[in-house]
Write a protein that holds these residues in place. Structure first.
Motif, PDB file in Angstrom:
ATOM      1  N   SER A  38      25.459 -29.720  54.521  1.00 57.30           N
ATOM      2  CA  SER A  38      25.623 -30.535  55.721  1.00 57.30           C
ATOM      3  C   SER A  38      24.292 -30.632  56.454  1.00 57.30           C
ATOM      4  O   SER A  38      23.685 -29.625  56.839  1.00 57.30           O
ATOM      5  CB  SER A  38      26.676 -29.913  56.633  1.00 57.30           C
ATOM      6  OG  SER A  38      26.774 -30.665  57.830  1.00 57.30           O
TER       7      SER A  38
ATOM      8  N   ASN B  45      24.000 -32.140  59.294  1.00 62.85           N
ATOM      9  CA  ASN B  45      24.273 -32.166  60.724  1.00 62.85           C
ATOM     10  C   ASN B  45      24.434 -30.736  61.225  1.00 62.85           C
ATOM     11  O   ASN B  45      25.501 -30.151  61.172  1.00 62.85           O
ATOM     12  CB  ASN B  45      25.520 -32.995  61.005  1.00 62.85           C
ATOM     13  CG  ASN B  45      25.676 -33.312  62.470  1.00 62.85           C
ATOM     14  OD1 ASN B  45      24.908 -32.833  63.290  1.00 62.85           O
ATOM     15  ND2 ASN B  45      26.671 -34.118  62.787  1.00 62.85           N
TER      16      ASN B  45
ATOM     17  N   ASP C 224      24.132 -29.666  64.326  1.00 59.16           N
ATOM     18  CA  ASP C 224      24.872 -29.601  65.581  1.00 59.16           C
ATOM     19  C   ASP C 224      26.373 -29.467  65.333  1.00 59.16           C
ATOM     20  O   ASP C 224      27.067 -28.738  66.045  1.00 59.16           O
ATOM     21  CB  ASP C 224      24.591 -30.855  66.422  1.00 59.16           C
ATOM     22  CG  ASP C 224      23.146 -30.918  66.894  1.00 59.16           C
ATOM     23  OD1 ASP C 224      22.542 -29.835  67.040  1.00 59.16           O
ATOM     24  OD2 ASP C 224      22.631 -32.034  67.116  1.00 59.16           O
ATOM     25  N   GLU C 225      26.874 -30.158  64.309  1.00 57.47           N
ATOM     26  CA  GLU C 225      28.293 -30.070  63.986  1.00 57.47           C
ATOM     27  C   GLU C 225      28.652 -28.662  63.522  1.00 57.47           C
ATOM     28  O   GLU C 225      29.691 -28.117  63.906  1.00 57.47           O
ATOM     29  CB  GLU C 225      28.637 -31.083  62.897  1.00 57.47           C
ATOM     30  CG  GLU C 225      30.095 -31.108  62.513  1.00 57.47           C
ATOM     31  CD  GLU C 225      30.378 -32.118  61.418  1.00 57.47           C
ATOM     32  OE1 GLU C 225      31.394 -31.919  60.728  1.00 57.47           O
ATOM     33  OE2 GLU C 225      29.600 -33.065  61.239  1.00 57.47           O
ATOM     34  N   ALA C 226      27.798 -28.051  62.733  1.00 55.58           N
ATOM     35  CA  ALA C 226      28.046 -26.699  62.247  1.00 55.58           C
ATOM     36  C   ALA C 226      28.037 -25.696  63.399  1.00 55.58           C
ATOM     37  O   ALA C 226      28.859 -24.767  63.445  1.00 55.58           O
ATOM     38  CB  ALA C 226      27.005 -26.313  61.198  1.00 55.58           C
TER      39      ALA C 226
ATOM     40  N   ALA D  75      28.790 -26.394  66.518  1.00 57.82           N
ATOM     41  CA  ALA D  75      29.995 -26.640  67.309  1.00 57.82           C
ATOM     42  C   ALA D  75      31.206 -25.985  66.663  1.00 57.82           C
ATOM     43  O   ALA D  75      32.055 -25.403  67.361  1.00 57.82           O
ATOM     44  CB  ALA D  75      30.210 -28.139  67.465  1.00 57.82           C
ATOM     45  N   VAL D  76      31.314 -26.048  65.347  1.00 58.97           N
ATOM     46  CA  VAL D  76      32.431 -25.415  64.648  1.00 58.97           C
ATOM     47  C   VAL D  76      32.371 -23.906  64.817  1.00 58.97           C
ATOM     48  O   VAL D  76      33.395 -23.252  65.073  1.00 58.97           O
ATOM     49  CB  VAL D  76      32.430 -25.809  63.157  1.00 58.97           C
ATOM     50  CG1 VAL D  76      33.414 -24.973  62.369  1.00 58.97           C
ATOM     51  CG2 VAL D  76      32.720 -27.295  63.005  1.00 58.97           C
TER      52      VAL D  76
END
Length: 79
Positions: free
Chosen positions: A59, A61, A63-65, A67-68
């Motif tokens: 991935s 991204n 930032d997405e990781a 956030a998760v």
């Protein structure tokens, strides 16, 4: 007493000599068998199967990781 000691040392020497001879013969036999097997592999080669593996996409991204990960930490603290 001295007779027993000398007999024991003779037995010790003979036993170690037999083991040394056996291991030497074993090493030479393995050396010869290595060459025999290499020759047989040239005569009768085995088919090599290719294993195709699918590469997983990483991935991009970040930032997405993050956030998760934060959501998981928050859920653990609540529960």
């Amino acid at each position: 007493m001295s007779g027993n000691l000398s007999n024991g040392l003779v037995l010790l020497g003979m036993g170690m000599g037999f083991v040394l001879c056996f291991l030497t013969i074993l090493i030479f036999a393995m050396f010869i068998l290595k060459h025999v097997v290499a020759y047989l592999n040239k005569l009768f080669p085995e088919a090599v199967e290719e294993v195709k593996s699918t590469a997983k996409k990483v991935s991009a991204n970040v930032d997405e990781a993050i956030a998760v990960a934060l959501a998981v930490i928050a859920a653990k603290r609540r529960g």
